[in-house]
Motif scaffolding. Structure first.
Motif, mmCIF file in Angstrom:
data_model
loop_
_atom_site.group_PDB
_atom_site.id
_atom_site.type_symbol
_atom_site.label_atom_id
_atom_site.label_comp_id
_atom_site.label_asym_id
_atom_site.label_seq_id
_atom_site.Cartn_x
_atom_site.Cartn_y
_atom_site.Cartn_z
ATOM 1 N N ASP A 138 52.733 30.460 41.184
ATOM 2 C CA ASP A 138 54.131 31.201 41.153
ATOM 3 C C ASP A 138 53.902 32.429 42.174
ATOM 4 O OD1 ASP A 138 56.860 32.115 40.466
ATOM 5 O OD2 ASP A 138 56.181 32.691 38.667
ATOM 6 N N GLY A 139 53.761 32.057 43.366
ATOM 7 C CA GLY A 139 53.400 33.476 44.338
ATOM 8 C C GLY A 139 52.194 33.940 44.115
ATOM 9 N N ILE A 140 52.182 35.380 44.628
ATOM 10 C CA ILE A 140 50.963 36.073 44.842
ATOM 11 C C ILE A 140 50.334 36.223 43.123
ATOM 12 C CG2 ILE A 140 52.213 38.364 44.135
ATOM 13 C CD1 ILE A 140 50.316 39.465 46.461
ATOM 14 N N ASP A 141 49.097 36.203 43.056
ATOM 15 C CA ASP A 141 48.488 36.280 41.978
ATOM 16 C C ASP A 141 48.359 37.947 41.247
ATOM 17 O OD1 ASP A 141 46.306 36.571 39.800
ATOM 18 O OD2 ASP A 141 45.232 34.983 40.526
ATOM 19 N N LEU A 142 49.383 38.073 40.459
ATOM 20 C CA LEU A 142 49.513 39.150 40.015
ATOM 21 C C LEU A 142 48.407 40.049 39.022
ATOM 22 C CD1 LEU A 142 53.598 38.809 39.173
ATOM 23 C CD2 LEU A 142 52.379 40.126 41.067
ATOM 24 N N GLU A 143 47.902 38.942 38.508
ATOM 25 C CA GLU A 143 46.674 39.710 37.652
ATOM 26 C C GLU A 143 45.496 40.184 38.594
ATOM 27 O OE1 GLU A 143 43.568 38.313 33.910
ATOM 28 O OE2 GLU A 143 45.056 36.821 34.818
ATOM 29 N N TYR A 144 45.156 39.386 39.418
ATOM 30 C CA TYR A 144 44.132 39.728 40.372
ATOM 31 C C TYR A 144 44.600 41.103 41.321
ATOM 32 C CZ TYR A 144 41.157 39.420 44.506
ATOM 33 O OH TYR A 144 40.228 39.604 45.647
ATOM 34 N N LEU A 145 46.026 40.975 41.822
ATOM 35 C CA LEU A 145 46.364 42.284 42.572
ATOM 36 C C LEU A 145 46.350 43.228 41.729
ATOM 37 C CD1 LEU A 145 47.748 43.490 45.068
ATOM 38 C CD2 LEU A 145 50.093 42.776 43.939
ATOM 39 N N GLY A 146 46.858 43.340 40.611
ATOM 40 C CA GLY A 146 46.722 44.556 39.517
ATOM 41 C C GLY A 146 45.196 44.966 39.135
ATOM 42 N N ASN A 147 44.232 44.292 39.089
ATOM 43 C CA ASN A 147 42.981 44.777 38.860
ATOM 44 C C ASN A 147 42.631 45.206 40.175
ATOM 45 O OD1 ASN A 147 42.897 43.541 36.422
ATOM 46 N ND2 ASN A 147 42.162 41.473 36.958
ATOM 47 N N ARG A 148 42.705 44.885 41.255
ATOM 48 C CA ARG A 148 42.312 45.362 42.555
ATOM 49 C C ARG A 148 43.020 46.585 42.914
ATOM 50 N NH1 ARG A 148 39.061 45.496 45.309
ATOM 51 N NH2 ARG A 148 39.340 44.646 47.308
ATOM 52 N N LEU A 149 44.274 46.850 42.632
ATOM 53 C CA LEU A 149 44.902 47.945 42.873
ATOM 54 C C LEU A 149 44.139 49.180 41.992
ATOM 55 C CD1 LEU A 149 48.502 46.607 43.083
ATOM 56 C CD2 LEU A 149 47.278 47.832 44.781
ATOM 57 N N GLN A 150 43.766 48.534 40.781
ATOM 58 C CA GLN A 150 43.504 49.708 39.641
ATOM 59 C C GLN A 150 41.937 50.150 40.200
ATOM 60 O OE1 GLN A 150 45.148 50.736 37.186
ATOM 61 N NE2 GLN A 150 43.491 52.215 36.595
ATOM 62 N N GLU A 151 41.176 49.161 40.798
ATOM 63 C CA GLU A 151 39.850 49.533 41.165
ATOM 64 C C GLU A 151 39.950 50.401 42.267
ATOM 65 O OE1 GLU A 151 37.969 45.844 42.352
ATOM 66 O OE2 GLU A 151 38.018 44.942 40.574
ATOM 67 N N VAL A 152 40.887 49.958 43.293
ATOM 68 C CA VAL A 152 41.082 51.049 44.295
ATOM 69 C C VAL A 152 41.307 52.433 44.088
ATOM 70 C CG1 VAL A 152 41.976 51.403 46.539
ATOM 71 C CG2 VAL A 152 41.204 49.264 46.008
ATOM 72 N N ASP A 153 42.355 52.538 43.004
ATOM 73 C CA ASP A 153 42.858 53.862 42.713
ATOM 74 C C ASP A 153 42.063 54.668 41.833
ATOM 75 O OD1 ASP A 153 45.460 53.241 43.882
ATOM 76 O OD2 ASP A 153 46.408 53.076 42.035
ATOM 77 N N GLU A 154 41.126 54.046 41.135
ATOM 78 C CA GLU A 154 40.215 54.824 40.483
ATOM 79 C C GLU A 154 38.957 55.431 41.188
ATOM 80 O OE1 GLU A 154 38.591 51.823 37.408
ATOM 81 O OE2 GLU A 154 40.649 52.095 36.007
ATOM 82 N N ARG A 155 38.859 54.793 42.341
ATOM 83 C CA ARG A 155 37.483 55.324 43.155
ATOM 84 C C ARG A 155 38.411 56.415 44.267
ATOM 85 N NH1 ARG A 155 36.915 49.740 45.074
ATOM 86 N NH2 ARG A 155 37.773 49.480 47.300
#
Length: 445
Positions: A138-155
């Motif tokens: 169903d399009g872009i993997d939103l769980e993966y995207l959300g986790n990666r965005l969170q990782e980048v924002d935290e650092r």
């Protein structure tokens, strides 16, 4: 010396994503141009154009989008529209104005991706920050995207400020850019559901991301079942820009930009497109340096398109010429694939058959060679070398700046290929599929 088979076969290109030249509305373009030169104010039309484009065209596009999509958030107004030099230019200008190499932390591209967008991100100074995100059912993997965005924002330093300042002419800089083609995606052909679009918007708001969606194929749509009339196509899936402004909590800037183009529905050489977003964002698009210097970057061509749109000629061309032609080609190609390739283990990604209610469209479909004895690259190589058939191998659709992109694609898109039905006539498409079947058999020996 015996000639190779490929030397006796006329070249077939199923890779290029171009409309057939015979489908270009040359008579309509000629009529619109002639009408312009008969106007008493033609000299005015040959001057620099307004930065955001002709107000008449902006209004005509807004009306056309409103009629096409019937957005629940209300009519599209001209203040939400700016004219561009095509979708590539729209993306480049948006990055110039709303991203900052020192502040924007990532560009997130669905994989398989439209690989020619990557140089545009690099030109904006974002090289080294371009990442792939897997595409699911169903399009872009939103769980993966959300986790990666969170990782980048935290650092990332939360107090960091953009080098591009408000005082310098940059009223809004986004922390992230997400790039997708949510409807009839290039290359996968997939379409995101409404629920996934809503989730993506919420993610974008949480992480201060601008979602740039190439909405260039939406209007080229038809029922998948050949037993259904074209009129049975039903309502459009709401675009991300309409979902954004219809969800509670939207901001003055918004988190979406719809990138449109007349390249696929008029002709690539017309070099006219548009972007739609919140009025504040659109107003800022008019302050891009090249536009301030030279005015609308496609001024004369855009007022030709304006004539075609306001007269109804463009809508008629889409409905009476493009959609019936592309539907017939899509049906011929998919039937040939099921007849000649399915017995060899090939599958169309996301294929649900020609069942009632299913909508097809755009320019592309994606084949999976995962169940074949031979690899995708080998099949593509033999197809070209031995059968003079060019397909788009899966390897070109990875995100080249992300070393992990090809690793993630090993079990999915890398062992596949994109095919386009927009360039060739039906008989050529069927011939191409038959040649591909021979190439697969050869590769499997």
């Amino acid at each position: 010396m015996i000639a190779k088979i490929s030397e006796t076969l006329e070249h077939i290109n199923l890779q290029g994503g171009w409309p057939t030249p015979r489908l270009h509305p040359t008579k309509e373009i000629d009529a619109a141009s002639s009408a312009l030169f008969k106007q008493k104010d033609i000299q005015q039309n040959l001057r620099y154009g307004p930065e955001l484009g002709s107000s008449n065209l902006r209004g005509a596009i807004a009306d056309w989008l409103t009629e096409s999509y019937a957005p629940k958030a209300g009519p599209v107004v001209s203040e939400r529209v700016a004219i561009t030099n095509g979708a590539s230019n729209g993306l480049a200008c948006a990055l110039q104005k709303f991203s900052d190499p020192s502040y924007t932390q990532g560009v997130w591209m669905v994989e398989p991706t439209y690989f020619l967008a990557c140089p545009i991100f690099r030109d904006a100074g974002l090289g080294g920050k371009i990442f792939g995100v897997p595409e699911g059912d169903d399009g872009i993997d939103l769980e993966y995207l959300g986790n990666r965005l969170q990782e980048v924002d935290e650092r990332t330093d939360p107090l960091a400020e953009p080098r591009k300042t408000v005082q310098g002419g940059y009223p809004k800089i986004y922390r992230h850019i997400v790039y997708i083609i949510p409807t009839f995606s290039n290359p996968s052909g997939g379409t995101m559901s409404l629920e996934s679009r809503k989730r993506l918007i919420k993610l974008a708001r949480k992480h201060d991301a601008l979602v740039v969606s190439d909405d260039v194929y939406d209007v080229l749509r038809w029922p998948a079942s050949e037993n259904e009339a074209l009129e049975a196509v039903g309502a459009f899936t709401p675009r991300l820009v309409d979902v954004d402004r219809n969800l509670e909590g939207f901001s003055a800037w918004g988190n979406t930009l719809s990138n449109g183009s007349f390249s696929k529905i008029v002709a690539p050489g017309i070099r006219v497109g548009w972007v739609e977003a919140m009025p504040a964002l659109i107003s800022a698009m008019g302050t891009v340096g090249a536009t301030v210097s030279g005015g609308c970057q496609a001024h004369f061509a855009s007022i030709v398109v304006e004539k075609m749109l306001s007269s109804g000629a463009l809508s008629s061309h889409i409905q009476k010429t493009l959609i019936p032609t592309y539907r017939a080609r899509w049906l011929s190609m998919t039937k040939a694939i099921r007849e000649h390739l399915y017995p060899l283990g090939v599958r169309i990604v996301g294929d649900e058959g020609e069942k009632a209610g299913k909508i097809a469209g755009g320019f592309f479909l994606y084949l999976s060679f995962n169940a074949c004895a031979a690899s995708g690259p080998t099949i593509a190589s033999i197809a070209l070398d031995e059968y003079n058939l060019k397909i788009a191998p899966g390897g070109i659709f990875s995100v080249p700046d992300d070393p992990e992109s090809k690793v993630r694609g090993e079990d999915t898109y890398l062992h596949g290929a994109r095919l386009c039905w927009a360039w060739n006539e039906e008989v050529v498409l069927v011939d191409g599929i038959k040649r591909l079947a021979k190439a697969i058999l050869d590769a499997s020996k």
